[in-house]
Scaffold this motif. Sequence first.
Motif, PDB file in Angstrom:
ATOM      1  N   LEU A 243      16.081  28.566  54.174  1.00  0.00           N
ATOM      2  CA  LEU A 243      14.935  27.732  55.058  1.00  0.00           C
ATOM      3  C   LEU A 243      13.810  26.959  54.576  1.00  0.00           C
ATOM      4  CD1 LEU A 243      12.828  27.898  57.909  1.00  0.00           C
ATOM      5  CD2 LEU A 243      11.665  30.289  56.465  1.00  0.00           C
ATOM      6  N   LEU A 244      13.809  27.213  53.686  1.00  0.00           N
ATOM      7  CA  LEU A 244      12.683  26.435  52.732  1.00  0.00           C
ATOM      8  C   LEU A 244      13.827  25.074  51.883  1.00  0.00           C
ATOM      9  CD1 LEU A 244      11.977  29.048  49.621  1.00  0.00           C
ATOM     10  CD2 LEU A 244      10.821  28.091  51.345  1.00  0.00           C
ATOM     11  N   TYR A 245      14.658  24.336  52.794  1.00  0.00           N
ATOM     12  CA  TYR A 245      15.581  23.133  52.382  1.00  0.00           C
ATOM     13  C   TYR A 245      15.165  22.721  53.902  1.00  0.00           C
ATOM     14  CZ  TYR A 245      18.083  23.661  47.970  1.00  0.00           C
ATOM     15  OH  TYR A 245      18.128  24.378  46.656  1.00  0.00           O
ATOM     16  N   SER A 246      15.035  23.619  54.049  1.00  0.00           N
ATOM     17  CA  SER A 246      15.502  22.768  55.914  1.00  0.00           C
ATOM     18  C   SER A 246      14.013  22.002  56.632  1.00  0.00           C
ATOM     19  CB  SER A 246      15.719  23.929  57.011  1.00  0.00           C
ATOM     20  OG  SER A 246      17.145  24.486  56.870  1.00  0.00           O
ATOM     21  N   LEU A 247      12.551  22.978  55.833  1.00  0.00           N
ATOM     22  CA  LEU A 247      11.278  22.750  56.342  1.00  0.00           C
ATOM     23  C   LEU A 247      10.545  21.205  56.035  1.00  0.00           C
ATOM     24  CD1 LEU A 247       9.481  25.905  54.880  1.00  0.00           C
ATOM     25  CD2 LEU A 247       9.681  24.793  57.617  1.00  0.00           C
ATOM     26  N   LEU A 248      11.352  20.971  55.191  1.00  0.00           N
ATOM     27  CA  LEU A 248      10.805  19.424  55.001  1.00  0.00           C
ATOM     28  C   LEU A 248      11.113  18.059  55.260  1.00  0.00           C
ATOM     29  CD1 LEU A 248      10.003  17.254  52.610  1.00  0.00           C
ATOM     30  CD2 LEU A 248      11.852  16.879  51.484  1.00  0.00           C
TER      31      LEU A 248
END
Length: 361
Positions: A243-248
């Motif tokens: 999820l953290l990777y997908s935010l950018l």
Amino acid sequence: MALGLAAALGLSFVSHAPNRLSSGQGIALIELAPALLTWPALLLLLGLFMPPTRRWQLASAVGNAALLLGLLWLAGDAAARLAQDSALARTSLGAGFWILAVVCLLALADAVQGWVALLAALALSLGLALLLAGGSLDQLALMREYANRRELFHDALWQHLQILLATLLPALVIGLPLGAAAARNGHLNQVLFPVLNLIQTIPSLALFALLIAPMALLAAVWPLLADWGLAGIGLAPAVLALLLYSLLPIVRSTAAGLQQVPAAVLDSARGMGMTGRQIFWRVELPIALPLLLAGLRVATVQTVGLAVVAALIGAGGLGSLIFQGLLSSAADLVLLGVLPVLALGLLADAMFKGLVRMLAQ
């Protein structure tokens, strides 16, 4: 064409081994090729010297599709004949086959565009389905690995899809408001994107490992979280990291899409008496949607690939098959996990590109 000829003449088309653990002996394409493959190969060769008209492009596409399916059938036929000598024998697809398959797919992609490319993909899928349904590929080592691990494969595929959905849905819910806020607030923009960029620089395995201790501590403090599956290893830290990777990509594409809405369009909407909410949903979001879908495409393809690594912390998915194959030196088991990941990534990429193209028309 030069690469395909070099692969056909200099590399093994299939590799035959007496059992799963033994090294295979390469068999060249020239030892197996029947005359029926000559015609699509000749059509492909003639296409190099013909004018790039629509007729010849279509003929080239037909020739490439026929050649690719013919090569696959030939490999399955060779495996069936070689399997008659021993029930333990394994016939794997060699480097020559894979290079020829890539060459055919590249030439096919070069020959067709738009809806014709979709028809070509459907035709190839139908041909592959017929080969599988007819049992022509059953004796290939890859299919025998699938037959031995059918339930395990289906469970791993379903787990991979669960990881994908559990990552992208919260990423959209969080990323869209953040992107909209960043498009309107320059100070938030200056703080938010450096943080998201920093997260992207952390290697995936390191981020998974960093999340294990906090998640384990939370599960120890609140046992109810552990009952819900929010523990130090497993699905929860994997989904959180992805999820953290997908935010950018989602936040950046949302902000860029909203910032490109012309000021004159916004002034016209206000002049018509629209409220801020109406302007966002009826004017800004439709204009920004192509860029938003492009960011979602990047996030989806990225998540499909990174979910493989999540198997190392017990999240399951197709990565579990890949790492089992690596640990047991079983190349076909590795392929059983790799090929669906590749297919999912290509399917997601093609789907979002098609949606963006439709919106642009």
